[in-house]
Design an enzyme around this catalytic site. Sequence first.
Site, PDB file in Angstrom:
ATOM      1  N   ASP A 309       1.838   0.952  -2.521  1.00 16.41           N
ATOM      2  CA  ASP A 309       2.149   1.553  -3.403  1.00 16.41           C
ATOM      3  C   ASP A 309       3.113   2.902  -2.938  1.00 16.41           C
ATOM      4  O   ASP A 309       3.069   3.713  -2.151  1.00 16.41           O
ATOM      5  CB  ASP A 309       0.742   2.657  -3.911  1.00 16.41           C
ATOM      6  N   GLU A 507       2.298   7.389  10.108  1.00 16.46           N
ATOM      7  CA  GLU A 507       1.839   6.362   9.288  1.00 16.46           C
ATOM      8  C   GLU A 507       2.775   5.128   8.815  1.00 16.46           C
ATOM      9  O   GLU A 507       2.453   4.072   8.578  1.00 16.46           O
ATOM     10  CB  GLU A 507       1.286   6.781   7.952  1.00 16.46           C
TER      11      GLU A 507
END
Length: 583
Positions: A309, A507
């Site tokens: 996403d 991340e």
Amino acid sequence: RSFYSDNSIQKRDYQNEIEACQIYCYGELLHTVQMAHLFADSKTFVDRKLKNTPAETIANFQTFMAAKNNSPTQDEIREFVENNFDDLGKEFVPWEPTDWVEHPAFIDNINDPDLKQWGVDLNAIWKDLGRKMIDDVHANPHFYSIIPVDNPVIVPGGRFIEFYYWDSYWIIRGLLYSQMTHTARGMLENFMSIVRRFGFIPNGGRIYYAQRSQPPLLAAMIKSYVEFTKDTQFAVQSLEVLEHEFEYWMNNHTVQAKGYNVCAYGGISPGPRPESYREDIETSKAFVTDAEKEEHYAELKAAAESGMDFSSRWFINDKGEQTGDLTHLKTRSIVPVELNAILHWNAKIIAEFYRLAGNNSKAEEYENKAAKILEAIEAVHWNEEAGVWLDYDLINNKSRNYFVPTNLAPLWTMSYNLNDTEKISKSVLKYIEKLELDKYPGGVPNTLYRTGEQWDFPNVWPPMQYLLIKGLENLGTQESKELSVKWGHRWVKSNFQAYSETRAMFEKYDAERFGGHGGGGEYDVQKGFGWSNGVIIEFLDKYGRNITLPGNGGNDGGKLKMWSVIGITAIAVIAVVVGRLLI
Ligand SMILES: OC[C@H]1O[C@H](O[C@H]2O[C@H](CO)[C@@H](O)[C@H](O)[C@H]2O)[C@H](O)[C@@H](O)[C@@H]1O
């Protein structure tokens, strides 16, 4: 509260049954607070603990709204929130994993002194990422959005202070390499208890995530645990849960493509994502009717279920192409390669565990299911012309010939006919060469399109590098193994470069910059970071003996060459200048 002690499986309407959902998942209060834009990150509000019961909070809210003629100012809403909600993080106590060891064996597999120290540092980060819930969460779950679990968890980090489903695959593998089998086992038992309560595993450990999942990697996590510990008993004990999860996906995510049953991501709750409520309302303004807006929310949630996403991977515009923006999301109409490959892997693992249990008829049943999924993957996803597996567009009935690392997911899950290994290897390597995927200094990007979304160019994601590197290794030909090692080494070195400059693990990273971190999307890049650390720890164990950093006697191909060229050019220029001066 009854919900949390209810053992029935396949519950679908639980959001209405979880008391705290009327605060955290839907309703006027959520709408009013999130639209007031009190916090830079919309997730902050839905993670805060209640000071009173949900019913009392709703009553307070109604009184408050009536007193403000239903149009409170931002400051008044802020005051309401401060009066009725506690600070972030109230559900946890500091916790240091009891099985943490200072010097796990993987450190001994690293030769380079700087990388060795990095391995020690990464192992220490597990202590920062551990979370244990306080007893009150179990006694009074309706005061919290957190999903109660018995055992402590390792979280991704940054804004992500709860477990995430697919992240946990790489986290658990990292824990196993760090000899933290007890912590890994606890996380697996949490997931098993969650499947018993919910019928599936939510996207993350919050009730507002509980109407969608993420790529179903529990079976693969348990397989990893069993391979490390040889605890085949645990494999057998997990079968009931694994079957339930598998059936959940098959019963709730199946679509038809080219006459085959295949799975696609979806979502089952109405309204915007609670944790990104304002953002979703914003993009929904492009649509006129409520029905169209609801469709848009469902597409956003389906993309969140995919874990990617957001990405142009899920865009279908009027021409049937992938250019556009979030209003072009059509996630539910795209059959994703990796989801079907992972489900094939699940069926194989369940069959293997049934053999361990001595239940041959069940093993055969799951071998047959695996064979059927494989047949569908070959028919729907394999594209002879492109020479790789591709996502399938159900609206335009065609393959989507756009690069995503997941186009190679069947190599990771070994979802192809092994007799075709040579042919597939040639074909896939040609595809990689044609797209010049090897040219990026910071790793293989998630797509080749720059949209500003976080799962698009130039962002590089650790789980996807892992999928590619492991997939090429599994393929097992000389050429695929060489490329796998090359990309593995590069990933370690580039993450180390970022770490040595910032002392942080990110991340996501940047394909265009060796050692650069990623960005874009709806929140700032996060540090921590669970899956990044897990992947690097596994790669340090695997490649640590063979990597030496440039300053420590190793050479860094491209960089070294570049500096030599710059050095020689500089000397030549100086020589010419000095020569001229002398003349
Ligand atoms: O709040 C926005 C979204 O954040 C999460 O997604 C991202 O972080 C997760 C944790 O690392 C990761 O699993 C996911 O792949 C990332 O895109 C969350 O999972 C989304 O549901 C949420 O809307």
